[in-house]
Design a protein around this motif. Structure first.
Motif, PDB file in Angstrom:
ATOM      1  N   LYS A 136       9.980   4.080   4.557  1.00 55.81           N
ATOM      2  CA  LYS A 136      10.826   5.268   5.051  1.00 55.81           C
ATOM      3  C   LYS A 136      10.851   6.151   3.721  1.00 55.81           C
ATOM      4  CE  LYS A 136      13.284   3.439   8.988  1.00 55.81           C
ATOM      5  NZ  LYS A 136      14.497   2.891   9.265  1.00 55.81           N
ATOM      6  N   LYS A 137      10.752   5.399   2.441  1.00 58.97           N
ATOM      7  CA  LYS A 137      11.109   6.170   1.252  1.00 58.97           C
ATOM      8  C   LYS A 137       9.520   6.266   0.507  1.00 58.97           C
ATOM      9  CE  LYS A 137      13.983   3.045  -0.192  1.00 58.97           C
ATOM     10  NZ  LYS A 137      15.090   2.175  -1.058  1.00 58.97           N
ATOM     11  N   ASN A 165       5.728   7.497  -3.470  1.00 65.71           N
ATOM     12  CA  ASN A 165       6.854   7.119  -4.689  1.00 65.71           C
ATOM     13  C   ASN A 165       6.195   5.870  -5.283  1.00 65.71           C
ATOM     14  OD1 ASN A 165       9.236   5.962  -5.832  1.00 65.71           O
ATOM     15  ND2 ASN A 165      10.356   7.279  -4.661  1.00 65.71           N
ATOM     16  N   VAL A 182       8.729   2.823  -5.223  1.00 62.65           N
ATOM     17  CA  VAL A 182       8.691   2.301  -3.810  1.00 62.65           C
ATOM     18  C   VAL A 182       7.541   1.300  -3.840  1.00 62.65           C
ATOM     19  CG1 VAL A 182       8.798   2.478  -1.328  1.00 62.65           C
ATOM     20  CG2 VAL A 182      10.215   4.137  -2.984  1.00 62.65           C
TER      21      VAL A 182
END
Length: 140
Positions: free
Chosen positions: A97-98, A118, A121
């Motif tokens: 989700k990130k 990211n 992440v």
């Protein structure tokens, strides 16, 4: 008996990356090579003709099927870059989700390029996958 096609071999990871046609995808492959190497502490190895894997584990299923696989890895494919993580890792969905722009398969996460994600992440996904597989297969 079934013979695994994707086995660790001694082909050159750098030579493989140099065969990636698109310069941007080749640049992303080198960036991923750095991230995976730094995060895993394992040397990159070729698995089959197109997967760059890090570390390995031996699995054996109840069916009797067994083999070796990389703990994590990636492949700069023509369409997208495939990232290989453990499909059963419980934090995967939460982390994704990130993660940034991606799509998923059963064991793969697909990205267009590294700048869409990211990187911190990504490192968490790598560590979580390795921890999960080592807890499952540590006494093999």
């Amino acid at each position: 008996m079934y013979e695994l096609k994707t086995k660790e071999n001694d082909e050159s990871v750098l030579a493989f990356i140099e065969t990636v046609e698109k310069p941007k995808k080749r640049e992303d492959a080198y960036r991923l090579l750095d991230i995976f190497t730094e995060t895993t502490g394992h040397e990159a190895k070729m698995w089959g003709s197109s997967i760059i894997g890090f570390g390995s584990y031996h699995y054996k299923y109840a069916s009797g099927h067994e083999g070796d696989a990389p703990l994590v890895g990636f492949s700069p494919r023509k369409a997208k870059i495939s990232l290989y993580f453990s499909p059963g890792e419980t934090r995967r969905e939460e982390l994704l989700k990130k993660f940034g722009k991606h799509t998923t398969g059963k064991a793969c996460v697909y990205i267009n390029n590294v700048e869409d994600i990211n990187e911190e992440v990504l490192k968490e996904l790598i560590r979580a996958s390795i921890n999960h597989l080592q807890s499952l297969y540590s006494n093999e």
